[in-house]
Write a protein that holds these residues in place. Structure first.
Motif, short mmCIF file in Angstrom:
data_model
loop_
_atom_site.label_atom_id
_atom_site.label_comp_id
_atom_site.label_asym_id
_atom_site.label_seq_id
_atom_site.Cartn_x
_atom_site.Cartn_y
_atom_site.Cartn_z
N UNK A 151 0.85 -1.20 0.00
CA UNK A 151 0.00 0.00 0.00
C UNK A 151 0.88 1.25 0.00
N UNK A 152 1.91 1.24 0.85
CA UNK A 152 2.84 2.38 0.89
C UNK A 152 3.56 2.55 -0.44
N UNK A 153 3.96 1.45 -1.03
CA UNK A 153 4.63 1.51 -2.33
C UNK A 153 3.71 2.14 -3.38
N UNK A 154 2.46 1.73 -3.39
CA UNK A 154 1.50 2.29 -4.36
C UNK A 154 1.27 3.78 -4.12
N UNK A 155 1.18 4.19 -2.86
CA UNK A 155 1.00 5.61 -2.54
C UNK A 155 2.23 6.41 -3.00
N UNK A 156 3.41 5.87 -2.76
CA UNK A 156 4.65 6.54 -3.18
C UNK A 156 4.67 6.71 -4.70
N UNK A 157 4.31 5.67 -5.41
CA UNK A 157 4.28 5.75 -6.88
C UNK A 157 3.25 6.78 -7.36
N UNK A 180 4.58 10.22 -7.03
CA UNK A 180 5.90 10.42 -7.65
C UNK A 180 7.02 10.60 -6.63
N UNK A 181 6.95 9.85 -5.55
CA UNK A 181 8.02 9.86 -4.55
C UNK A 181 9.11 8.91 -5.05
N UNK A 182 10.37 9.38 -5.11
CA UNK A 182 11.44 8.52 -5.62
C UNK A 182 11.57 7.25 -4.77
#
Length: 145
Positions: free
Chosen positions: A19-25, A28-30
């Motif tokens: 979930x965190x990975x999807x939010x970061x993507x 546009x969080x590197x």
């Protein structure tokens, strides 16, 4: 919160790492690649202040061995003698320098003949040495009876 994994942060806030990975993507969080520092890096560097460039130098598979070999350029100023001390060919030491350069964004070898360390690489390796000394000490204590 630099140098933390999504799993680590997810555990802390009670979320799922994907979930965190999807939010970061989505925002546009590197995101760093999955290749990280050695598993024992945190324990080895406990109490040391680690600049981000040093952390990046220890990223990837076999990073400790790579840095030990390239750090020989601090005492053996010529590429050939450093490669000899590392028991590798000069071309292999150049390849290692290219990997360290890619990982850290720090130019490692001067483009002059014969190649030598850049001032930035000398500074980087001087910052890396305390960590390498700790790895050596841990290896020595692990082999002691």
């Amino acid at each position: 919160m630099q140098h933390r994994t999504f799993s680590d942060i997810a555990d802390e806030i009670g979320a799922v790492s994907t979930t965190l990975l999807n939010v970061a993507r989505r925002h546009n969080i590197p995101i760093r690649s999955a290749v990280g520092v050695p598993r024992d890096f945190a324990a080895t560097t406990q109490g040391l202040v680690i600049p981000p460039v040093v952390y990046r130098a220890f990223s990837g598979w076999k990073s400790v061995g790579r840095l030990k070999k390239i750090s020989l350029l601090l005492e053996h100023h010529a590429l050939e003698t450093a490669a000899d001390a590392a028991n590798v060919r000069p071309s292999e030491l150049k390849r290692i320098a290219a990997i360290v350069e890619k990982d850290t964004g720090t130019p490692v070898l001067e483009t002059v003949k014969p190649p030598s360390l850049t001032a930035a690489a000398r500074t980087l390796l001087e910052q890396v040495m305390p960590v390498l000394h700790r790895y050596d000490a841990m290896a020595g204590s692990a082999s002691a009876p």
